[in-house]
Design an enzyme around this catalytic site. Sequence first.
Site, PDB file in Angstrom:
ATOM      1  CG  ASP A 132      55.888  -2.224  12.899  1.00  0.00           C
ATOM      2  OD1 ASP A 132      54.536  -2.301  12.394  1.00  0.00           O
ATOM      3  OD2 ASP A 132      57.211  -2.798  12.346  1.00  0.00           O
ATOM      4  CB  SER A 133      50.760  -0.801  11.538  1.00  0.00           C
ATOM      5  OG  SER A 133      50.271  -0.703  12.412  1.00  0.00           O
TER       6      SER A 133
ATOM      7  CG  ASP B   3      55.538  -2.763  16.734  1.00  0.00           C
ATOM      8  OD1 ASP B   3      56.195  -3.679  17.127  1.00  0.00           O
ATOM      9  OD2 ASP B   3      54.489  -2.903  15.352  1.00  0.00           O
TER      10      ASP B   3
ATOM     11  CE  LYS C 255      53.413  -5.991  17.646  1.00  0.00           C
ATOM     12  NZ  LYS C 255      54.718  -6.345  16.950  1.00  0.00           N
TER      13      LYS C 255
ATOM     14  CD  GLU D  23      57.386  -7.907  13.318  1.00  0.00           C
ATOM     15  OE1 GLU D  23      58.101  -8.574  12.160  1.00  0.00           O
ATOM     16  OE2 GLU D  23      56.932  -6.773  13.445  1.00  0.00           O
TER      17      GLU D  23
ATOM     18  CD  GLU E 150      50.501 -10.218  11.486  1.00  0.00           C
ATOM     19  OE1 GLU E 150      51.670  -9.604  12.298  1.00  0.00           O
ATOM     20  OE2 GLU E 150      50.141  -9.005  11.057  1.00  0.00           O
TER      21      GLU E 150
HETATM   22  O1  KIV Z   1      52.225  -2.899  13.832  1.00  0.00           O
HETATM   23  C1  KIV Z   1      51.055  -3.388  13.981  1.00  0.00           C
HETATM   24  O2  KIV Z   1      50.313  -3.035  13.732  1.00  0.00           O
HETATM   25  C2  KIV Z   1      51.163  -4.922  14.267  1.00  0.00           C
HETATM   26  C3  KIV Z   1      50.139  -5.840  14.230  1.00  0.00           C
HETATM   27  C4  KIV Z   1      48.961  -5.562  14.367  1.00  0.00           C
HETATM   28  C5  KIV Z   1      50.222  -6.474  15.877  1.00  0.00           C
HETATM   29  O3  KIV Z   1      52.510  -5.117  15.125  1.00  0.00           O
END
Ligand code: KIV
Length: 296
Positions: A59-60, A98, A127, A129, A196
């Site tokens: 999600d970055s 994510d 993934k 959180e 993290e």
């Molecule tokens: O969204 C992301 O890039 C992440 C990681 C860097 C673990 O969750």
Amino acid sequence: MQGQEDINNHAMINTKKINVNDILLMKQEKRKISVLTAYDYHTALLCDKAGVDILLVGDSAGMVMLGYPNTIPVNMEEMLLFSRSVSRGTKRAMIVGDMPFGSYQSNVQEGVENAIHFIKAGCDAVKLEGGIEVIDTIKAIINAGIPVMGHIGLKPQTSILWSGYRLQAKTKDSALKLISDAKALVQTGVFSIVLEMVASEVAELISKNISVPTIGIGSGSSCDGQVLVLHDLLGIYEDIKPKFVKRYAELAKLIFEAILQYNNDVRYGRFPEEQNAFHMSQDEIKELYTALENGF
Ligand code: KIV
């Protein structure tokens, strides 16, 4: 020569698609797992060719690709677009989607439905959180047949609302809480856990005491694998520069200089050059001029 050895190793990487069993085996065989974020077709192609084991459609992407100030605004529609693009460029790596903020917090059913959307978009796993607080959702997603990667320690989607981005598990109590979260995730059936910004000592403890691989980011070298945001290691994303990032290139400068040169070349008539142009045949030109002279 180390570089040559790396290239030879790379050449030996087979092209079989990596699955959950392969990732679990890597921990048993003490082979480190390399994970990188990918958000588009071209970088997925390159990461896959280089032998990266897991591509995380993180999600970055909301920050790096869409310019949001943090990971909160990015939504399912946007994440699915990135996922489809990555999936078209990937043959070997496992793809983890994510789940964005708001896609699994309201209720379990919604979490399962959104996880299914990621799989339909070409991801192999999702993934999300959280520790004990998201166990029911993780259980339901796994029951739907979808592999889940956990993510504890700094949880960017919500940490920013409480305390900002800070080192986690610095004290005995917070370390114990994190260890309980990790154990609960493993019991629920996750196939790996992102740690993290966790104090290295605690990341090491967790890595040594759980059966699934830990994937560290800012959590020291004892984790079973490492993940970085691709744009950080390439030096493209310059807004935030965390201490845990290693810059392998300074692409922002290279890209900027190339754009600057193009801009000047166009402005001063240096581009396009003859080699970039296409032409009519001499005969066609003659006929064209004759037609024009005769009023068509
Ligand atoms: O969204 C992301 O890039 C992440 C990681 C860097 C673990 O969750």
